[in-house]
Design a protein around this motif. Structure first.
Motif, PDB file in Angstrom:
ATOM      1  N   MET A   1      -4.928  10.080  -4.170  1.00 61.93           N
ATOM      2  CA  MET A   1      -3.926  10.652  -3.269  1.00 61.93           C
ATOM      3  C   MET A   1      -3.486   9.646  -2.217  1.00 61.93           C
ATOM      4  SD  MET A   1      -4.836  14.674  -2.634  1.00 61.93           S
ATOM      5  CE  MET A   1      -6.599  14.497  -2.393  1.00 61.93           C
ATOM      6  N   GLN A   2      -4.435   8.840  -1.742  1.00 58.10           N
ATOM      7  CA  GLN A   2      -4.112   7.843  -0.730  1.00 58.10           C
ATOM      8  C   GLN A   2      -3.135   6.809  -1.284  1.00 58.10           C
ATOM      9  OE1 GLN A   2      -5.194   7.612   2.649  1.00 58.10           O
ATOM     10  NE2 GLN A   2      -3.532   6.112   2.596  1.00 58.10           N
ATOM     11  N   VAL A   3      -3.377   6.373  -2.531  1.00 55.81           N
ATOM     12  CA  VAL A   3      -2.479   5.394  -3.163  1.00 55.81           C
ATOM     13  C   VAL A   3      -1.089   5.992  -3.330  1.00 55.81           C
ATOM     14  CG1 VAL A   3      -2.039   4.063  -5.261  1.00 55.81           C
ATOM     15  CG2 VAL A   3      -4.361   4.210  -4.340  1.00 55.81           C
ATOM     16  N   GLY A   4      -1.037   7.238  -3.755  1.00 58.53           N
ATOM     17  CA  GLY A   4       0.248   7.911  -3.921  1.00 58.53           C
ATOM     18  C   GLY A   4       0.996   8.021  -2.603  1.00 58.53           C
ATOM     19  N   LEU A   5       0.268   8.314  -1.532  1.00 53.32           N
ATOM     20  CA  LEU A   5       0.887   8.416  -0.213  1.00 53.32           C
ATOM     21  C   LEU A   5       1.492   7.080   0.205  1.00 53.32           C
ATOM     22  CD1 LEU A   5       1.505   9.793   2.480  1.00 53.32           C
ATOM     23  CD2 LEU A   5      -0.857   9.324   3.189  1.00 53.32           C
ATOM     24  N   GLU A   6       0.750   6.004  -0.010  1.00 51.49           N
ATOM     25  CA  GLU A   6       1.245   4.676   0.370  1.00 51.49           C
ATOM     26  C   GLU A   6       2.510   4.319  -0.407  1.00 51.49           C
ATOM     27  OE1 GLU A   6      -2.068   2.141  -0.297  1.00 51.49           O
ATOM     28  OE2 GLU A   6      -3.220   2.908   1.415  1.00 51.49           O
ATOM     29  N   LEU A   7       2.536   4.673  -1.691  1.00 56.73           N
ATOM     30  CA  LEU A   7       3.709   4.396  -2.516  1.00 56.73           C
ATOM     31  C   LEU A   7       4.921   5.187  -2.022  1.00 56.73           C
ATOM     32  CD1 LEU A   7       5.001   3.090  -5.015  1.00 56.73           C
ATOM     33  CD2 LEU A   7       4.134   5.020  -6.362  1.00 56.73           C
ATOM     34  N   GLN A   8       4.706   6.455  -1.696  1.00 56.30           N
ATOM     35  CA  GLN A   8       5.809   7.298  -1.227  1.00 56.30           C
ATOM     36  C   GLN A   8       6.346   6.817   0.120  1.00 56.30           C
ATOM     37  OE1 GLN A   8       3.415  10.716  -1.581  1.00 56.30           O
ATOM     38  NE2 GLN A   8       3.779  10.905  -3.784  1.00 56.30           N
ATOM     39  N   LEU A   9       5.461   6.284   0.953  1.00 53.19           N
ATOM     40  CA  LEU A   9       5.909   5.753   2.238  1.00 53.19           C
ATOM     41  C   LEU A   9       6.774   4.508   2.036  1.00 53.19           C
ATOM     42  CD1 LEU A   9       2.698   6.175   4.438  1.00 53.19           C
ATOM     43  CD2 LEU A   9       4.822   7.491   4.544  1.00 53.19           C
ATOM     44  N   LYS A  10       6.388   3.656   1.090  1.00 49.83           N
ATOM     45  CA  LYS A  10       7.189   2.464   0.803  1.00 49.83           C
ATOM     46  C   LYS A  10       8.577   2.853   0.311  1.00 49.83           C
ATOM     47  CE  LYS A  10       3.347  -0.665  -0.303  1.00 49.83           C
ATOM     48  NZ  LYS A  10       2.682  -1.450  -1.386  1.00 49.83           N
ATOM     49  N   GLN A  11       8.642   3.948  -0.436  1.00 48.84           N
ATOM     50  CA  GLN A  11       9.916   4.419  -0.977  1.00 48.84           C
ATOM     51  C   GLN A  11      10.672   5.312   0.009  1.00 48.84           C
ATOM     52  OE1 GLN A  11       8.544   6.418  -4.515  1.00 48.84           O
ATOM     53  NE2 GLN A  11       8.443   4.517  -5.728  1.00 48.84           N
ATOM     54  N   GLU A  12      10.047   5.553   1.165  1.00 51.25           N
ATOM     55  CA  GLU A  12      10.609   6.452   2.180  1.00 51.25           C
ATOM     56  C   GLU A  12      10.914   7.832   1.591  1.00 51.25           C
ATOM     57  OE1 GLU A  12      13.850   4.645   4.249  1.00 51.25           O
ATOM     58  OE2 GLU A  12      12.594   3.052   5.104  1.00 51.25           O
ATOM     59  N   ASP A  13      10.020   8.254   0.719  1.00 48.93           N
ATOM     60  CA  ASP A  13      10.103   9.594   0.119  1.00 48.93           C
ATOM     61  C   ASP A  13       9.337  10.546   1.040  1.00 48.93           C
ATOM     62  OD1 ASP A  13      10.068  11.876  -1.376  1.00 48.93           O
ATOM     63  OD2 ASP A  13       9.222  10.969  -3.185  1.00 48.93           O
ATOM     64  N   TRP A  14       9.997  10.959   2.120  1.00 52.72           N
ATOM     65  CA  TRP A  14       9.300  11.673   3.188  1.00 52.72           C
ATOM     66  C   TRP A  14       8.769  13.035   2.751  1.00 52.72           C
ATOM     67  CZ3 TRP A  14       8.255   7.934   6.044  1.00 52.72           C
ATOM     68  CH2 TRP A  14       9.198   6.956   6.389  1.00 52.72           C
ATOM     69  N   GLY A  15       9.486  13.701   1.864  1.00 50.33           N
ATOM     70  CA  GLY A  15       9.033  15.014   1.419  1.00 50.33           C
ATOM     71  C   GLY A  15       7.714  14.941   0.674  1.00 50.33           C
ATOM     72  N   ASN A  16       7.651  14.086  -0.333  1.00 52.92           N
ATOM     73  CA  ASN A  16       6.411  13.952  -1.100  1.00 52.92           C
ATOM     74  C   ASN A  16       5.302  13.296  -0.279  1.00 52.92           C
ATOM     75  OD1 ASN A  16       7.041  15.176  -3.610  1.00 52.92           O
ATOM     76  ND2 ASN A  16       8.304  13.409  -4.158  1.00 52.92           N
ATOM     77  N   ALA A  17       5.684  12.425   0.652  1.00 45.95           N
ATOM     78  CA  ALA A  17       4.680  11.829   1.542  1.00 45.95           C
ATOM     79  C   ALA A  17       4.054  12.912   2.419  1.00 45.95           C
ATOM     80  CB  ALA A  17       5.317  10.748   2.406  1.00 45.95           C
ATOM     81  N   SER A  18       4.881  13.844   2.874  1.00 44.54           N
ATOM     82  CA  SER A  18       4.367  14.951   3.685  1.00 44.54           C
ATOM     83  C   SER A  18       3.391  15.803   2.883  1.00 44.54           C
ATOM     84  CB  SER A  18       5.536  15.814   4.177  1.00 44.54           C
ATOM     85  OG  SER A  18       5.059  16.929   4.896  1.00 44.54           O
ATOM     86  N   ILE A  19       3.743  16.088   1.635  1.00 43.56           N
ATOM     87  CA  ILE A  19       2.866  16.892   0.775  1.00 43.56           C
ATOM     88  C   ILE A  19       1.548  16.163   0.521  1.00 43.56           C
ATOM     89  CG2 ILE A  19       2.604  17.856  -1.543  1.00 43.56           C
ATOM     90  CD1 ILE A  19       5.677  18.329  -1.493  1.00 43.56           C
TER      91      ILE A  19
END
Length: 243
Positions: A1-19
């Protein structure tokens, strides 16, 4: 989950980063790491704000509020629940209260503040929604909140009954009956884990029984004191005021 969060932050995918941050918060809360849970929950709210998704704005605020309530930061937790409920009213004006898991979290905080009547009202409304849509988990959570509220109400009524009984026995003036009320009230407070109030009642039982040489009540005193020591996790069995 942590890796996924970091990837979403790089992509500025705020919705999925929030989830993702919300999921991490829930995981750490289940593991008992409240500080980490609060940290990730704060991130989930910040990312939800960036996403401007009303569903996430509401849900992540309740997640942070829940983590904060476990960290004893009740004022901030309540403010966040109120913010989430304001968003809820905007999203679904026909449902003014938080419901489902969000509502259950809020009810948990309200119960800790003794607001059983408000919780009962909220739980009834939540159950109406859950039953109308056949949502099994929501039905169970609503029923649980309703049951917990009923238990608090019943305990309040029983406490009042015992208090009135003790007052009546004290007014009657015959000491041979007063320990009966004090012992019953002590047992109630032991069940509700109000341990200092148990000892207060038991001390009076001891004083009456010792002064009047009523050995039966002395036995009752020691039995209840032993039960209380076990409830408090003190294996020595010595009342704190008699050491």
């Amino acid at each position: 989950m942590q890796v996924g969060l970091e990837l979403q932050l790089k992509q500025e995918d705020w919705g999925n980063a929030s989830i993702a941050a919300g999921n991490l918060s829930e995981l750490y809360l289940m593991l008992g790491d409240v500080q980490q849970a609060v940290m990730y929950a704060r991130q989930s709210v910040a990312f939800a704000d960036s996403s401007k998704d009303d569903f996430l704005l509401r849900t992540m605020r309740t997640a942070l509020a829940d983590a904060l309530s476990q960290d004893s930061k009740l004022a901030e937790a309540k403010r966040l629940f109120q913010e989430a409920e304001a968003i809820q009213k905007k999203l679904q004006p026909e449902y003014p209260y938080l419901y489902s898991g969000n509502g259950f979290r809020y009810c948990d905080l309200l119960l800790s503040q003794g607001k059983d009547r408000e919780v009962a009202e909220r739980a009834v409304k939540a159950l109406e929604i859950a039953k109308r849509n056949n949502l099994l988990l929501d039905i169970a959570l609503g029923t649980l909140s309703l049951g917990r509220a009923a238990l608090l109400q019943a305990l309040a009524e029983v406490t009042q009954d015992f208090t009135q009984a003790v007052a009546g026995l004290r007014k009657y003036g015959q000491t041979q009956y007063l320990p009966l009320g004090l012992l019953a009230r002590a047992a109630l407070f032991r069940q509700t884990q109000e341990f200092s109030r148990v000892w207060t009642n038991l001390e009076e039982v001891f004083e009456i029984a010792e002064r009047s040489e009523m050995r039966l009540y002395l036995t009752d005193y020691h039995l209840e004191a032993c039960r209380l020591c076990l409830a408090e996790g003190r294996p020595d069995g010595t009342p704190p005021r008699r050491r």
